[in-house]
Design a protein around this motif. Structure first.
Motif, PDB file in Angstrom:
ATOM      1  N   LYS A 106      31.491  37.875  47.797  1.00 12.77           N
ATOM      2  CA  LYS A 106      32.477  37.602  48.844  1.00 12.77           C
ATOM      3  C   LYS A 106      33.867  37.752  48.230  1.00 12.77           C
ATOM      4  O   LYS A 106      34.096  37.286  47.111  1.00 12.77           O
ATOM      5  N   VAL A 107      34.768  38.382  48.959  1.00  9.84           N
ATOM      6  CA  VAL A 107      36.093  38.648  48.390  1.00  9.84           C
ATOM      7  C   VAL A 107      36.893  37.367  48.170  1.00  9.84           C
ATOM      8  O   VAL A 107      37.832  37.358  47.377  1.00  9.84           O
ATOM      9  N   ASN A 108      36.533  36.272  48.827  1.00 15.45           N
ATOM     10  CA  ASN A 108      37.247  35.009  48.615  1.00 15.45           C
ATOM     11  C   ASN A 108      36.629  34.161  47.499  1.00 15.45           C
ATOM     12  O   ASN A 108      37.103  33.056  47.224  1.00 15.45           O
ATOM     13  N   ASP A 109      35.589  34.692  46.868  1.00 15.22           N
ATOM     14  CA  ASP A 109      34.985  33.996  45.734  1.00 15.22           C
ATOM     15  C   ASP A 109      35.930  34.009  44.530  1.00 15.22           C
ATOM     16  O   ASP A 109      36.682  34.977  44.331  1.00 15.22           O
ATOM     17  N   PRO A 110      35.868  32.973  43.678  1.00 23.54           N
ATOM     18  CA  PRO A 110      36.630  33.002  42.427  1.00 23.54           C
ATOM     19  C   PRO A 110      35.979  33.942  41.420  1.00 23.54           C
ATOM     20  O   PRO A 110      34.759  34.147  41.446  1.00 23.54           O
ATOM     21  N   VAL A 111      36.784  34.506  40.561  1.00 27.30           N
ATOM     22  CA  VAL A 111      36.291  35.444  39.552  1.00 27.30           C
ATOM     23  C   VAL A 111      35.244  34.789  38.658  1.00 27.30           C
ATOM     24  O   VAL A 111      34.238  35.410  38.295  1.00 27.30           O
ATOM     25  N   PHE A 112      35.459  33.513  38.306  1.00 27.33           N
ATOM     26  CA  PHE A 112      34.552  32.865  37.349  1.00 27.33           C
ATOM     27  C   PHE A 112      33.130  32.720  37.878  1.00 27.33           C
ATOM     28  O   PHE A 112      32.198  32.510  37.112  1.00 27.33           O
ATOM     29  N   LYS A 113      32.945  32.860  39.199  1.00 28.79           N
ATOM     30  CA  LYS A 113      31.585  32.821  39.763  1.00 28.79           C
ATOM     31  C   LYS A 113      30.748  33.960  39.197  1.00 28.79           C
ATOM     32  O   LYS A 113      29.526  33.823  39.034  1.00 28.79           O
ATOM     33  N   ILE A 123      41.701  32.143  40.387  1.00 22.87           N
ATOM     34  CA  ILE A 123      41.884  33.540  40.814  1.00 22.87           C
ATOM     35  C   ILE A 123      40.666  34.039  41.573  1.00 22.87           C
ATOM     36  O   ILE A 123      39.526  33.894  41.129  1.00 22.87           O
ATOM     37  N   THR A 124      40.911  34.671  42.727  1.00 16.61           N
ATOM     38  CA  THR A 124      39.834  35.189  43.564  1.00 16.61           C
ATOM     39  C   THR A 124      39.783  36.711  43.531  1.00 16.61           C
ATOM     40  O   THR A 124      40.749  37.372  43.124  1.00 16.61           O
ATOM     41  N   LEU A 125      38.673  37.262  44.007  1.00 12.25           N
ATOM     42  CA  LEU A 125      38.550  38.715  44.112  1.00 12.25           C
ATOM     43  C   LEU A 125      39.606  39.262  45.075  1.00 12.25           C
ATOM     44  O   LEU A 125      40.155  40.347  44.848  1.00 12.25           O
ATOM     45  N   HIS A 126      39.888  38.521  46.133  1.00 10.29           N
ATOM     46  CA  HIS A 126      40.927  38.934  47.088  1.00 10.29           C
ATOM     47  C   HIS A 126      42.261  39.124  46.370  1.00 10.29           C
ATOM     48  O   HIS A 126      42.984  40.096  46.631  1.00 10.29           O
ATOM     49  N   GLN A 127      42.586  38.226  45.459  1.00  8.56           N
ATOM     50  CA  GLN A 127      43.859  38.333  44.735  1.00  8.56           C
ATOM     51  C   GLN A 127      43.853  39.499  43.754  1.00  8.56           C
ATOM     52  O   GLN A 127      44.906  40.121  43.519  1.00  8.56           O
ATOM     53  N   LEU A 128      42.700  39.830  43.213  1.00  9.57           N
ATOM     54  CA  LEU A 128      42.608  41.026  42.370  1.00  9.57           C
ATOM     55  C   LEU A 128      42.849  42.272  43.222  1.00  9.57           C
ATOM     56  O   LEU A 128      43.583  43.184  42.831  1.00  9.57           O
ATOM     57  N   LEU A 129      42.231  42.315  44.392  1.00  7.46           N
ATOM     58  CA  LEU A 129      42.334  43.471  45.284  1.00  7.46           C
ATOM     59  C   LEU A 129      43.767  43.691  45.763  1.00  7.46           C
ATOM     60  O   LEU A 129      44.193  44.834  45.960  1.00  7.46           O
ATOM     61  N   THR A 130      44.499  42.603  45.961  1.00  4.96           N
ATOM     62  CA  THR A 130      45.847  42.697  46.545  1.00  4.96           C
ATOM     63  C   THR A 130      46.968  42.602  45.516  1.00  4.96           C
ATOM     64  O   THR A 130      48.139  42.524  45.884  1.00  4.96           O
ATOM     65  N   HIS A 131      46.640  42.599  44.230  1.00  4.88           N
ATOM     66  CA  HIS A 131      47.654  42.526  43.160  1.00  4.88           C
ATOM     67  C   HIS A 131      48.479  41.244  43.252  1.00  4.88           C
ATOM     68  O   HIS A 131      49.696  41.253  43.024  1.00  4.88           O
ATOM     69  N   THR A 132      47.828  40.141  43.586  1.00  8.08           N
ATOM     70  CA  THR A 132      48.534  38.861  43.665  1.00  8.08           C
ATOM     71  C   THR A 132      47.941  37.824  42.713  1.00  8.08           C
ATOM     72  O   THR A 132      48.164  36.630  42.867  1.00  8.08           O
ATOM     73  N   SER A 133      47.195  38.281  41.695  1.00  7.24           N
ATOM     74  CA  SER A 133      46.487  37.357  40.803  1.00  7.24           C
ATOM     75  C   SER A 133      47.375  36.767  39.710  1.00  7.24           C
ATOM     76  O   SER A 133      47.101  35.682  39.203  1.00  7.24           O
TER      77      SER A 133
END
Length: 366
Positions: A106-113, A123-133
């Protein structure tokens, strides 16, 4: 003259006038695009570029300028293969959304999952995708030269930058970042059970017929490869050699203008994603303070003279690329250059703007 004959004659006349109009319009568009491109890509014996314009999924302009290989004095053709640089991020983003549709992330999951030893818990996958991490962009690290020619695994790449201090708190700022898309590529491998290269090849390239698209390599024999160059004061030199395992899923794919049109058409027809997933890719998002920024998942979401556009460029040693899509009129324009001395960015935008203007004038005249 019978009534039926007069009807046939009238239909023939209308069809002929329409065909003549289309031919004249096409010739006019071609001449105008040629004129624009030749202001920058006018060196016949140097590296150059390929430009393509499509409308409603069909090619209306496709030409090559300059040389594909200087040493062998080989001209570029419209079918040459170029390194895409950061246009790779489009494929990485869509791959993530495909895996979300499959229920694997899920894009709202945290990276550490997915990477349990990752130092950030926010930090979430969504933030990686949108350059907001806010994570450190490895391309800005002074130690990058120490690994640039090494063969790196995705884990090694993540370990290279993961413990660097954050540039800002996640979600508070948009700042273009290559490390985020390397992380996404690693997560694609972890959840799919396949390499990033194989996943993109099987799930995207082969599925939509992108037969001249590849994960980049300087060792493989790649049919119709355009060679990359730098320009020095004394002339052109071959591009700097790097290991493509370093840019990885942030910038290591290769393709042709024709294959990139297949990519755009597949996105339009929801061949890779459902409507919900596609909407996620092309939506604007907001920072934690509610401020909207102009980036979706792998594309800048902007306006050109008040008209919505999706665009993204790329830059990697020896190559620069740019793609612009105008959804309202289904116009796609791409420029691929095999010298990083020639940026097609603004030129591609200018060609897109002119194509849009002529297309709307044509509709008005009809």
């Amino acid at each position: 003259m019978t009534k039926l004959y007069r009807i046939y004659a009238l239909l023939f006349l209308v069809t002929s006038i329409g065909s003549f109009f289309n031919i004249v319009s096409a010739q006019s568009l071609e001449a105008k695009i040629d004129s624009l491109i030749l202001t920058d890509f006018n060196e016949r014996n140097g590296p150059g570029g390929v430009f393509m314009v499509a409308q409603q999924g069909k090619v209306v302009y496709h030409k090559a300028f300059g040389k594909a290989n200087l040493e062998l004095d080989v001209d570029l053709t419209p079918d040459n293969v170029f390194q895409l640089g950061s246009m790779t991020k489009q494929f990485t983003a869509i791959a993530v959304l495909m895996l979300e549709e499959q229920g694997k992330l899920k894009v709202n999951d945290p990276v550490f999952k997915y990477i349990p030893d990752y130092p950030s818990r926010e930090i979430t996958l969504h933030q990686l995708l949108t350059h907001t991490s806010g994570i450190k962009d490895f391309t800005k690290m002074k130690s990058l030269s120490s690994i640039s020619q090494q063969e790196m695994t995705p884990k090694m790449m993540v370990d290279f930058f993961k413990n660097e201090p954050a540039d800002f708190v996640a979600g508070t700022k948009f700042e273009y970042n290559n490390s985020g898309y390397v992380l996404l590529g690693y997560i694609i491998e972890l959840v799919s059970g396949d390499t990033y290269e194989n996943f993109i090849k099987k799930s995207i390239f082969e599925k939509i017929g992108m037969t001249q698209s590849y994960y980049a390599s300087d060792r493989k024999v790649i049919n119709r490869r355009a060679y990359g160059y730098h320009k020095k004061e004394y002339g052109y030199v071959n591009k700097t050699i790097i290991s493509f395992s370093v840019p990885f899923s942030s910038g290591s794919l290769m393709s042709t203008a024709g294959d990139m049109l297949k990519w755009q058409n597949a996105l339009n027809k929801n061949q890779l994603l459902g409507i919900k997933g596609t909407k996620k890719a092309f939506s604007k998002y907001k920072l934690s303070n509610g401020e909207e920024f102009s980036y979706g998942y792998g594309w800048h979401i902007r306006e050109m003279n008040g008209v919505p556009v999706r665009e993204h460029g790329g830059s990697i040693f020896g190559f620069k690329t740019m793609g612009v899509y105008i959804p309202d009129e289904d116009i796609y324009v791409i420029g691929l250059s095999n010298c990083d001395c020639h940026s097609p960015t603004q030129l591609t935008r200018d060609v897109a703007a002119m194509t849009l203007k002529m297309f709307r004038m044509q509709l008005k005249d009809r």
